[in-house]
Enzyme design. Structure first.
Site, PDB file in Angstrom:
ATOM      1  N   GLU A  87       0.833  -1.202   0.000  1.00 13.26           N
ATOM      2  CA  GLU A  87       0.000   0.000   0.000  1.00 13.26           C
ATOM      3  C   GLU A  87       0.870   1.255   0.000  1.00 13.26           C
ATOM      4  O   GLU A  87       1.838   1.340   0.747  1.00 13.26           O
ATOM      5  CB  GLU A  87      -0.891   0.034   1.250  1.00 13.26           C
ATOM      6  CG  GLU A  87      -1.869  -1.121   1.346  1.00 13.26           C
ATOM      7  CD  GLU A  87      -2.975  -1.048   0.291  1.00 13.26           C
ATOM      8  OE1 GLU A  87      -3.147   0.016  -0.336  1.00 13.26           O
ATOM      9  OE2 GLU A  87      -3.655  -2.081   0.112  1.00 13.26           O
ATOM     10  N   CYS A 150      -7.898  -2.077   8.314  1.00 15.71           N
ATOM     11  CA  CYS A 150      -6.514  -2.072   7.814  1.00 15.71           C
ATOM     12  C   CYS A 150      -6.018  -0.646   7.574  1.00 15.71           C
ATOM     13  O   CYS A 150      -4.918  -0.277   8.001  1.00 15.71           O
ATOM     14  CB  CYS A 150      -6.389  -2.896   6.535  1.00 15.71           C
ATOM     15  SG  CYS A 150      -6.481  -4.670   6.860  1.00 15.71           S
ATOM     16  N   HIS A 173      -1.280  -5.527   1.744  1.00 21.04           N
ATOM     17  CA  HIS A 173      -2.457  -6.399   1.700  1.00 21.04           C
ATOM     18  C   HIS A 173      -2.102  -7.685   0.950  1.00 21.04           C
ATOM     19  O   HIS A 173      -1.429  -7.641  -0.087  1.00 21.04           O
ATOM     20  CB  HIS A 173      -3.623  -5.705   0.989  1.00 21.04           C
ATOM     21  CG  HIS A 173      -4.590  -5.042   1.925  1.00 21.04           C
ATOM     22  ND1 HIS A 173      -4.814  -3.684   1.917  1.00 21.04           N
ATOM     23  CD2 HIS A 173      -5.400  -5.558   2.900  1.00 21.04           C
ATOM     24  CE1 HIS A 173      -5.728  -3.396   2.852  1.00 21.04           C
ATOM     25  NE2 HIS A 173      -6.088  -4.499   3.461  1.00 21.04           N
TER      26      HIS A 173
HETATM   27  N1  PCA Z   1      -8.414  -7.035   6.349  1.00 28.59           N
HETATM   28  C1  PCA Z   1      -9.358  -5.987   6.689  1.00 28.59           C
HETATM   29  C2  PCA Z   1      -9.229  -5.817   8.179  1.00 28.59           C
HETATM   30  C3  PCA Z   1      -8.479  -6.998   8.676  1.00 28.59           C
HETATM   31  C4  PCA Z   1      -7.947  -7.650   7.462  1.00 28.59           C
HETATM   32  O1  PCA Z   1      -7.170  -8.600   7.448  1.00 28.59           O
HETATM   33  C5  PCA Z   1      -9.120  -4.688   5.899  1.00 28.59           C
HETATM   34  O2  PCA Z   1      -8.636  -4.768   4.751  1.00 28.59           O
HETATM   35  O3  PCA Z   1      -9.429  -3.608   6.396  1.00 28.59           O
END
Ligand code: PCA
Length: 217
Positions: A87, A150, A173
């Site tokens: 990100e 996240c 991610h």
């Molecule tokens: N993904 C979610 C919250 C926890 C996770 O593993 C997100 O992308 O916000």
């Protein structure tokens, strides 16, 4: 050479507990694996965070205080993606499409009242994406971490990092694994290989400046 260059770097890796009724969260599984197996170039410490707007960032801050890491790589699951996605930017917005694991669902809310609209990653995300591509692992730089837990953790992580000179931090991610059903392209082994590459790449650039997540060369 900076003052910390002669010590074994400490890398804090975080992931999340399962959420939204899913049986597992690969981001948390990756943390457990990396703690257990370690990494040849650094000392790995880890924390599996609750999917909680209220609690996650405080636990992350406590882990940073406890371990004084050189690098923090926070991981989360983005189930609909088909690549490992470093990100680039966190935004000052909590707008949850579903309730978190505590039952909270902030809508249209600032994370930090009056805070900057955005905070950029401190990880060399372009170099990480190139290294993943070179290893045959699908990757894309992402320009949105969403507006759920996240992004909330990522935004506060970058606030904490700004107060600790020398700490490089950011968020990646990861896509779904077969444990979550459907037909995902990644096994946990492949994701682990990818995150190891992200760690190695970040360590190898320790004397470079990752301005806005870009590469200096
Ligand atoms: N993904 C979610 C919250 C926890 C996770 O593993 C997100 O992308 O916000």
């Amino acid at each position: 050479m900076n003052a910390r260059a002669d010590h074994e770097p400490v890398v804090l890796v975080t992931g999340f507990e399962p959420f939204a009724g899913a049986p597992v969260n690969p981001s948390g599984e990756l943390v457990r694996r990396l703690i257990e197996l370690g990494h040849p170039d650094c000392r790995i410490v880890g924390e599996v965070l609750p999917v909680s707007f209220d609690r996650a960032a405080g636990l992350l801050a406590a882990a940073i205080e406890a371990h004084n890491p050189d690098i923090v790589i926070a991981l989360g699951l983005a189930e609909s993606r088909h690549a490992i996605t470093p990100e680039r930017v966190a935004i000052n917005l909590a707008d949850a499409p579903i309730a978190d694991n505590d039952g909270d669902q902030p809508r249209d809310a600032e994370i930090e009242h009056g805070g900057p609209a955005a905070r950029f990653t401190g990880l060399p995300v372009k170099a990480i994406a190139h290294a993943l591509d070179a290893a045959g692992i699908p990757s894309d730089i992402s320009l949105t971490a969403g507006s759920y837990v996240c992004n909330h953790v990522f935004y506060q992580l970058m606030g904490l990092a700004a107060a600790r000179p020398g700490l490089r931090a950011g968020f990646i991610h990861v896509p779904a694994t077969p444990q979550l059903g459907g037909s995902p392209q990644f096994t946990l082994d492949e994701l682990e290989r990818g995150i190891r590459i992200a760690i190695t790449t970040t360590l190898s650039m320790r004397d470079d400046v990752a301005h806005l997540g870009g590469s200096t060369h």
